[in-house]
Every structure is written in C-alpha cells, then in structure tokens.
Write a protein that holds these residues in place. Structure first.
Motif, PDB file in Angstrom:
ATOM      1  N   GLU A  49       1.061  -1.474   0.469  1.00 36.95           N
ATOM      2  CA  GLU A  49       0.187  -0.259  -0.027  1.00 36.95           C
ATOM      3  C   GLU A  49       0.776   0.958   0.362  1.00 36.95           C
ATOM      4  O   GLU A  49       0.676   2.445  -0.374  1.00 36.95           O
ATOM      5  CB  GLU A  49      -0.870   0.355   1.392  1.00 36.95           C
ATOM      6  CG  GLU A  49      -2.364  -0.395   0.735  1.00 36.95           C
ATOM      7  CD  GLU A  49      -3.605   0.031   2.556  1.00 36.95           C
ATOM      8  OE1 GLU A  49      -2.947  -0.826   3.719  1.00 36.95           O
ATOM      9  OE2 GLU A  49      -4.378   0.623   1.936  1.00 36.95           O
TER      10      GLU A  49
ATOM     11  N   ASN B  13       5.206  10.117  -1.397  1.00 34.86           N
ATOM     12  CA  ASN B  13       4.137  10.996  -2.101  1.00 34.86           C
ATOM     13  C   ASN B  13       6.163  11.320  -2.551  1.00 34.86           C
ATOM     14  O   ASN B  13       7.490  11.557  -1.562  1.00 34.86           O
ATOM     15  CB  ASN B  13       4.256  12.231  -1.275  1.00 34.86           C
ATOM     16  CG  ASN B  13       2.685  12.692  -1.421  1.00 34.86           C
ATOM     17  OD1 ASN B  13       1.799  11.527  -2.646  1.00 34.86           O
ATOM     18  ND2 ASN B  13       2.212  13.143  -0.419  1.00 34.86           N
TER      19      ASN B  13
ATOM     20  N   MET C 277      -4.156   2.827   4.590  1.00 34.99           N
ATOM     21  CA  MET C 277      -3.729   3.549   3.899  1.00 34.99           C
ATOM     22  C   MET C 277      -4.746   4.528   2.576  1.00 34.99           C
ATOM     23  O   MET C 277      -5.297   5.508   2.538  1.00 34.99           O
ATOM     24  CB  MET C 277      -2.219   3.982   3.361  1.00 34.99           C
ATOM     25  CG  MET C 277      -1.372   3.980   4.354  1.00 34.99           C
ATOM     26  SD  MET C 277       0.433   3.069   3.779  1.00 34.99           S
ATOM     27  CE  MET C 277       1.403   2.613   4.804  1.00 34.99           C
ATOM     28  N   ARG C 278      -4.867   3.454   1.845  1.00 34.52           N
ATOM     29  CA  ARG C 278      -6.118   3.994   0.848  1.00 34.52           C
ATOM     30  C   ARG C 278      -6.927   4.638   1.023  1.00 34.52           C
ATOM     31  O   ARG C 278      -7.381   5.327   0.389  1.00 34.52           O
ATOM     32  CB  ARG C 278      -5.897   2.735  -0.287  1.00 34.52           C
ATOM     33  CG  ARG C 278      -6.973   1.502   0.051  1.00 34.52           C
ATOM     34  CD  ARG C 278      -6.559   0.379  -1.126  1.00 34.52           C
ATOM     35  NE  ARG C 278      -6.961  -0.468  -0.139  1.00 34.52           N
ATOM     36  CZ  ARG C 278      -6.260  -1.665  -0.016  1.00 34.52           C
ATOM     37  NH1 ARG C 278      -5.185  -1.988  -1.008  1.00 34.52           N
ATOM     38  NH2 ARG C 278      -6.352  -2.762   0.505  1.00 34.52           N
ATOM     39  N   HIS C 279      -7.855   4.232   1.780  1.00 35.50           N
ATOM     40  CA  HIS C 279      -9.217   4.498   2.125  1.00 35.50           C
ATOM     41  C   HIS C 279      -9.044   5.815   3.026  1.00 35.50           C
ATOM     42  O   HIS C 279      -9.304   6.642   2.800  1.00 35.50           O
ATOM     43  CB  HIS C 279      -9.681   3.383   3.628  1.00 35.50           C
ATOM     44  CG  HIS C 279      -9.952   2.174   3.075  1.00 35.50           C
ATOM     45  ND1 HIS C 279      -8.262   1.095   3.219  1.00 35.50           N
ATOM     46  CD2 HIS C 279      -9.786   1.766   2.081  1.00 35.50           C
ATOM     47  CE1 HIS C 279      -9.126  -0.043   3.021  1.00 35.50           C
ATOM     48  NE2 HIS C 279      -9.954   0.537   2.012  1.00 35.50           N
TER      49      HIS C 279
ATOM     50  N   HIS D 280      -6.439   7.888   1.997  1.00 37.92           N
ATOM     51  CA  HIS D 280      -5.940   8.901   1.118  1.00 37.92           C
ATOM     52  C   HIS D 280      -7.462   8.989   0.258  1.00 37.92           C
ATOM     53  O   HIS D 280      -7.526  10.556   0.002  1.00 37.92           O
ATOM     54  CB  HIS D 280      -4.981   8.065   0.393  1.00 37.92           C
ATOM     55  CG  HIS D 280      -4.051   8.789  -0.537  1.00 37.92           C
ATOM     56  ND1 HIS D 280      -3.424   9.122  -0.923  1.00 37.92           N
ATOM     57  CD2 HIS D 280      -5.009   8.798  -1.903  1.00 37.92           C
ATOM     58  CE1 HIS D 280      -2.362   9.931  -1.563  1.00 37.92           C
ATOM     59  NE2 HIS D 280      -3.889   9.898  -2.612  1.00 37.92           N
TER      60      HIS D 280
ATOM     61  N   PHE E  86      -2.037   8.117   7.595  1.00 31.30           N
ATOM     62  CA  PHE E  86      -0.999   8.584   6.889  1.00 31.30           C
ATOM     63  C   PHE E  86      -0.902   8.365   4.964  1.00 31.30           C
ATOM     64  O   PHE E  86      -0.923   9.333   4.035  1.00 31.30           O
ATOM     65  CB  PHE E  86       0.795   6.743   6.622  1.00 31.30           C
ATOM     66  CG  PHE E  86       1.268   7.160   5.299  1.00 31.30           C
ATOM     67  CD1 PHE E  86       2.202   8.080   5.172  1.00 31.30           C
ATOM     68  CD2 PHE E  86       1.155   6.379   4.205  1.00 31.30           C
ATOM     69  CE1 PHE E  86       3.294   8.018   5.009  1.00 31.30           C
ATOM     70  CE2 PHE E  86       2.160   6.764   3.372  1.00 31.30           C
ATOM     71  CZ  PHE E  86       2.994   7.702   3.639  1.00 31.30           C
TER      72      PHE E  86
ATOM     73  N   SER F  41      -0.525  12.063   3.104  1.00 29.58           N
ATOM     74  CA  SER F  41      -0.222  12.017   1.704  1.00 29.58           C
ATOM     75  C   SER F  41      -1.313  13.023   1.388  1.00 29.58           C
ATOM     76  O   SER F  41      -0.894  13.638   0.262  1.00 29.58           O
ATOM     77  CB  SER F  41      -0.389  10.414   1.275  1.00 29.58           C
ATOM     78  OG  SER F  41       0.325  10.250   0.152  1.00 29.58           O
TER      79      SER F  41
ATOM     80  N   GLN G 106      -1.082  16.661   1.643  1.00 23.79           N
ATOM     81  CA  GLN G 106       0.706  17.236   0.842  1.00 23.79           C
ATOM     82  C   GLN G 106      -0.049  17.245   0.081  1.00 23.79           C
ATOM     83  O   GLN G 106       0.091  18.242  -0.703  1.00 23.79           O
ATOM     84  CB  GLN G 106       0.899  15.991   1.683  1.00 23.79           C
ATOM     85  CG  GLN G 106       2.006  16.160   2.895  1.00 23.79           C
ATOM     86  CD  GLN G 106       3.021  15.555   3.462  1.00 23.79           C
ATOM     87  OE1 GLN G 106       3.302  14.641   2.389  1.00 23.79           O
ATOM     88  NE2 GLN G 106       3.934  15.666   4.696  1.00 23.79           N
ATOM     89  N   ARG G 107      -0.542  16.407  -0.884  1.00 27.91           N
ATOM     90  CA  ARG G 107      -0.856  16.795  -3.090  1.00 27.91           C
ATOM     91  C   ARG G 107      -1.394  17.607  -3.058  1.00 27.91           C
ATOM     92  O   ARG G 107      -1.867  17.926  -3.787  1.00 27.91           O
ATOM     93  CB  ARG G 107      -1.167  15.468  -2.801  1.00 27.91           C
ATOM     94  CG  ARG G 107      -0.579  14.313  -2.860  1.00 27.91           C
ATOM     95  CD  ARG G 107      -1.125  13.056  -4.175  1.00 27.91           C
ATOM     96  NE  ARG G 107       0.428  12.672  -4.164  1.00 27.91           N
ATOM     97  CZ  ARG G 107       1.572  11.361  -5.364  1.00 27.91           C
ATOM     98  NH1 ARG G 107       0.258  11.739  -6.365  1.00 27.91           N
ATOM     99  NH2 ARG G 107       2.314  10.604  -4.844  1.00 27.91           N
TER     100      ARG G 107
ATOM    101  N   SER H  12       7.682   8.508   8.589  1.00 30.98           N
ATOM    102  CA  SER H  12       6.976   9.511   7.588  1.00 30.98           C
ATOM    103  C   SER H  12       7.885  10.957   8.155  1.00 30.98           C
ATOM    104  O   SER H  12       7.824  11.513   9.038  1.00 30.98           O
ATOM    105  CB  SER H  12       5.415   9.366   7.239  1.00 30.98           C
ATOM    106  OG  SER H  12       4.947  10.472   8.797  1.00 30.98           O
ATOM    107  N   ASN H  13       7.216  11.776   6.739  1.00 31.53           N
ATOM    108  CA  ASN H  13       7.694  13.117   6.873  1.00 31.53           C
ATOM    109  C   ASN H  13       6.450  14.125   6.920  1.00 31.53           C
ATOM    110  O   ASN H  13       5.931  14.487   5.927  1.00 31.53           O
ATOM    111  CB  ASN H  13       8.314  13.630   5.581  1.00 31.53           C
ATOM    112  CG  ASN H  13       9.889  12.979   5.545  1.00 31.53           C
ATOM    113  OD1 ASN H  13      10.541  12.809   6.708  1.00 31.53           O
ATOM    114  ND2 ASN H  13      10.582  12.671   4.699  1.00 31.53           N
ATOM    115  N   PRO H  14       5.635  14.264   7.887  1.00 30.93           N
ATOM    116  CA  PRO H  14       6.820  14.589   9.755  1.00 30.93           C
ATOM    117  C   PRO H  14       6.097  13.247   9.914  1.00 30.93           C
ATOM    118  O   PRO H  14       5.185  12.494   9.276  1.00 30.93           O
ATOM    119  CB  PRO H  14       5.784  16.558   9.553  1.00 30.93           C
ATOM    120  CG  PRO H  14       4.310  15.681   8.891  1.00 30.93           C
ATOM    121  CD  PRO H  14       5.017  15.456   7.515  1.00 30.93           C
TER     122      PRO H  14
END
Lengths: 334, 334
Positions: free
Chosen positions: A281, A287, B226-228, B230, B255, B259, B262-263, B286-288
DNA sequence: TTGAAAGCGTTACCAC
DNA sequence: GTGGTAACGCTTTCAA
C-alpha cells in the motif's frame, strides 16, 4: 465440571446405538428422519459437542493444511495467507500456521511440529530448505506446495514467480531512464532467501547491462522494514547521492529510504531513483509514489487453493508449476 | 507411499515394546540411556514422525490454544500474534489461528470451528461478541482471554487498554496545542468495534472540552488502511482544511490522509494537525512523523502468554484484568 | 528398567 | 434403517 458428553451418552438417552447417533449427526440419509431429529434434539439438550480430535484420529484425516510463512507481519504474506485461509474454509479445511521468522533451521523444527498434526497437505513459503526438511516431507508422500519462489528442484508443486526476472525488469527500467550507478538495499546475507535471490538478480542484470559494480547497502538482519531502510540511509548520509538509483528489497524498505533521503534534502527522482518490491500500500500512497513490482500476493493464495482442490479431488497428480508473473509498476521515484 | 511409521514399527526394529519407544522419545529418565539412544536413532532412520493427533486423543489434551484476530494483515495484531505464538511454542503448545475479517457473525462460526478442535484455552480479540459466542465459550468452562480491549462484562480474563482513554489523551493534546475543529477519520459504523470505541471516545472527549461537534469522515467499511484514508481526503478536497485536526482511527489511515493532504498543498501541522493510532512503523518514518498512540502490541501478547501460563499451572484461578496502558507519542503532525 | 493390557471417541465395514 | 465389532496410535496403569 462433569465428564464430557459423548455419542454414547446421546445414544443411551435416545435408546439407540452410538453408530446411529454418528450417522444422524452427519448428513447421512440412510437414517430415519424422525430418528435424526430426535438425536439432534437430545444432543443439543445434553450439550453434546462433536470431537474433531477423535474423528481425525479415527479417519486419519486431520482436516488441516499446514502453512509456513517467514513472518505474518508482512502485508504480502498476510494477503496470501488470507486468500488461502478463506479458500480452505470453504472446502471445510482448517489452516495450521507456522512462522519461521526467516530462519531455515527454524523451518525444520516447525515442519516437524506441523507434520505431527497430520496435515493433509503442506504449503511452504520459499524454495530453500534443509535436507532433513526435504526428506521429512517427501518421505510422507504428502502433497507439498512451495510458493513465492520458483525453485530449481521443487519438492512438489509450485506457485510463485521469478525474483531474478523481476529484478531484471527493474534494472532494465532504470537503465532505460538513464541510471547507471546502482545500489541494492536489503538484509544482511543469509537469512532471507527471497531477498538473496533479489540481490543476485540485480547483480546479474547489472553485469548484463555492462554497468559498474552494484553497491551493497546493508539494512541489518532479516526481516528488514521501513525503519531499517531509514536507518541505513541515515548512516550513509548525503553520500547516498553518489549512487543514482537505490534498488530496495521491498516497498517498506524503499519507503524508509525515501523518507530518509528526503530529510537529507536529496531530490527523488531528480538526484536519485528509488525502487521497491511487492506493491505494498505504501508504494501507492507515498509522495512520490514508489516504483515497485506487483507480485500478486492474493493471486498466489488463490492459485494455491485451486491446486489443493485439484489435488484432493484427484484431478492433479503430477507436480505442477504455476508462474504468477510479476509486473513492473512504474511510479514517481524513477 | 508406504503406510505411516508408528511407534510399533520403531519398536519392532529395536526389538523392544512400543511402550519403551514411547518413553524413550519423551524425556523419560526411567529408560536406559543406551536404549534411548538406539530408539532415537532408529526412529530417525525410519523417518518416524510423532503423531500429536493420537496423543491428543489419548490424553484428551489437544495442545492447542485458539486465537481469533480481526485480521492478520495488520502490523499491530501481527505483532501480538507473534509474541503469543513464540511464547506458547516454548510451552509446547500450538496456536490455532482464526481470522474474523472484522465481522462479529463470522466470529461465532469461527469460534465454533476452533472449539471443535478442543483447544485448551481461547484468546479473542476485542470484547464484543454475539450471545451465542458467549454461551459457547462459557458453557465449556474453557479458559478465555479477551485482548485489545477492556470490556465492561468480560468473558474471563482480559489483557487490553482503554480505547476511550487513549482518545481522550489525543483530544486533550490537540486542545492544548490550540485545535478546536476536530474531524474523525475511520471506518463506517458497525463492523470494527475498536474503531467504534475510538470514535465514541473522541466525541465524548470533545464534548467534555466544550468543542464544536466532531466532523465524521467515512473511509468506508472496515478494515480501512492507507488507501482508504487517502481516498477519503481526495473526495473532500481542500475543504478538509476547514477542520484544524484530523483524528484518524489508525496510523495507516493517518498516513493516507497526510499524503493526500500534502498533495492538496495543505500544510501539516500548520494548517491542519493529524493524529494516528497504534505506533505503526510508518508513523515514525513518515515526513513529518505522525503523532500517535503506542498500544504495546507485543506487550499484550506477552501478557496473554503469562496469563495462560498461570492458568495452566493453576496459579491463576480468578478472572484477571491486565491494563496495558497506552501512551501518547507526540510527533510532528500536531 | 521394561512390558501387557486397556481404553480415549469416533467411524469403516459388515451383518441383519 | 439400524446395530455390533473392531480399529486408528498413543499413554495410563499396573505388574514383573
């Protein structure tokens, strides 16, 4: 607690033989409908619980399929596991899981334990086993499936893909996009045979393309994951940018590297390409999105199930090899 | 393949009785050292494999501990599983795993299947069960442990933490750092009871702090990852910034949200705070880094093992509740 | 230190 | 439709 209720007890109350109770509790049509109803009712009343252990003992069929995994804590293996588990459930079989923690010696002990439960088939992850393990399995004449690999000398059936080919795809892709100074990030040599196969695949492909020697970045003993990739890059610092591509043994490692590299101010993919493995995933969500290889973990599980089905039905008699092709999934890191 | 090798076969070759073989293969000191060595050697040569089914049948002890998990494909549960599995292995017990896929009805069926194998104890994830499941377990007088929760009316023993308290910690932290407009990101109501508990915990804590109503962002049916997270944020778009904090049901979801956000060009934590749950690897890498809650998945497993040990030794007789406290781990997203 | 007998709960097989 | 008998591989128990 009182002693357990057996078929004998039920039979006594119903006034019939244990044999009839046994039949009535199964889907046996030879038994009178009334009798069956009565038996089932009494069984219920007495709190009778069917004893699978005795059944397994008597019939010499355990209803188990044994599966070994290097680790459950890995989304890829977990997905395969889920597919196998669901598929077998529908066939009335239970899954007996053992985890090797990526150690071949452990596998031998594990297989011994699993075989002691009389499984009707054995599914092993990977194609690398000790001689004793091989002997143990083959001496039994037990249906065996190796998955997640294409071993040169299979124990029995195989459902997997070529790690070497997959890495060749990655290297070809990187070369096409202008990269030449490759580094491989993976676990220390030894424990993880799929990891080792990937490393070897990279080295081989690099030679074939006439590239300079591949740098090796050690992320520590298997299993390696995000934090190990991260730490490995932190240890190197900005020197990592002397390479122009990091080929990582898995997506989690790749994500760890990506994150560390970004913190160092190295631009991905401009200064450095990064590739992962496994289509986790995180590769799709990060990114930039990580270039990876889809290995179809679920499909492997489904194929294992359909192989088992064929084996149990008797329609599959000869060793079968299913190549579940892997495919390159270009992302934004290369 | 030839019929299986039994103790009788070994005995015949050694020229002794099966009884002696049985003793020699166990740690029985009453047997002559020489005899034992010979027996073990012959057993090895013949490829003898011990039959646990017969043992289970004869002794009426299965050597199994049954465990249910909502899903293996979850690093938290996988870690607990690993700890339990390793611990039990050292006690000579095998783990029988069942996965409910986050569905209570499925749990009932699963428990039924697992109980048919005569496990010596049952470990359930979560404290939410159907009446039938409760009856099934309690009717057996089987040692039961619920984990990953602190149920109001436990079935037996408990090893868990309070999801409500954990969420209260998060909300308090956010309020302290100046956030007021909270949104909760989790699975649709229904399936995942721990998720539901976390949602309720947030709502309750928000009310206690006098905050406006918590916005609910639905990431779809459990399990969500994650994808959910997102996708849920992508569906909302920049409007997400009308909130000033996203409280996510887990780190993977957090996360995914991070992501996506941030996009969209939303700055974290400046424009929006994000919190996760579970101290997954991704939160640290991760960042941050994501603000999260450490739930000590491994510790839960270890506590389960030590409870089981006590139960089998007879030193634990009364229902015990172990609260494995969760702790807030502030990151860079809040 | 070793062995013989019995039995755990179920079902295959044959008789009725 | 139903029942009797035997057996699956091991270990408990008692005897030698």
């Amino acid at each position: 607690m009182s002693a357990r209720v057996t078929m004998r007890d039920v039979a006594r109350v119903v006034g019939m033989s244990p044999m009839t109770v046994s039949r009535a509790l199964r889907e046996d049509n030879t038994v009178n409908a009334k009798t069956r109803a009565r038996v089932r009712q009494v069984a219920e009343e007495l709190g009778y619980v069917y004893d699978s252990t005795s059944q397994a003992f008597r019939t010499q069929k355990s209803g188990f399929v044994a599966v070994t995994l290097p680790s459950v804590n890995n989304a890829n293996f977990a997905e395969t596991f889920r597919a196998v588990s669901n598929g077998l459930g529908q066939m009335g079989l239970q899954l007996l899981l053992g985890s090797t923690n990526y150690r071949v010696e452990k596998e031998e002990e594990l297989v011994r334990q699993l075989l002691a439960r009389n499984p009707e088939a054995l599914v092993l992850t990977g194609g690398h086993h000790t001689d004793a393990t091989r002997a143990l399995v083959q001496g039994r004449g037990l249906p065996a499936i190796e998955m997640w690999d294409l071993p040169a000398e299979p124990l029995g059936h195989v459902v997997g893909f070529s790690n070497t080919e997959a890495m060749a795809d990655i290297v070809a892709h990187l070369v096409q996009t202008g990269r030449r100074k490759l580094a491989f990030v993976g676990a220390s040599e030894g424990a993880d045979s799929r990891g080792a196969a990937r490393r070897a695949g990279v080295v081989q492909a690099a030679q074939a393309h006439g590239l300079p020697e591949v740098a090796m970045i050690d992320a520590g003993p298997a299993p390696v994951s995000m934090r190990h990739g991260h730490a490995a890059i932190e240890a190197i610092g900005r020197d990592v940018a002397r390479n122009d591509a990091l080929i990582c043994v898995s997506d989690p490692v790749a994500f760890g590297c990506l994150s560390a590299v970004q913190r160092l101010g190295v631009r991905v993919p401009n200064d450095l390409a990064i590739t992962g493995f496994g289509a986790f995933e995180v590769a799709k969500v990060s990114n930039p999105r990580i270039t990876t290889v889809n290995v179809q973990a679920e499909e492997i599980g489904r194929e294992v199930v359909s192989l088992l089905q064929g084996i149990f039905e008797g329609s599959i008699n000869t060793p079968t090899c299913v190549d579940v092709k892997s495919t390159l999934v270009p992302g934004e890191t290369s």
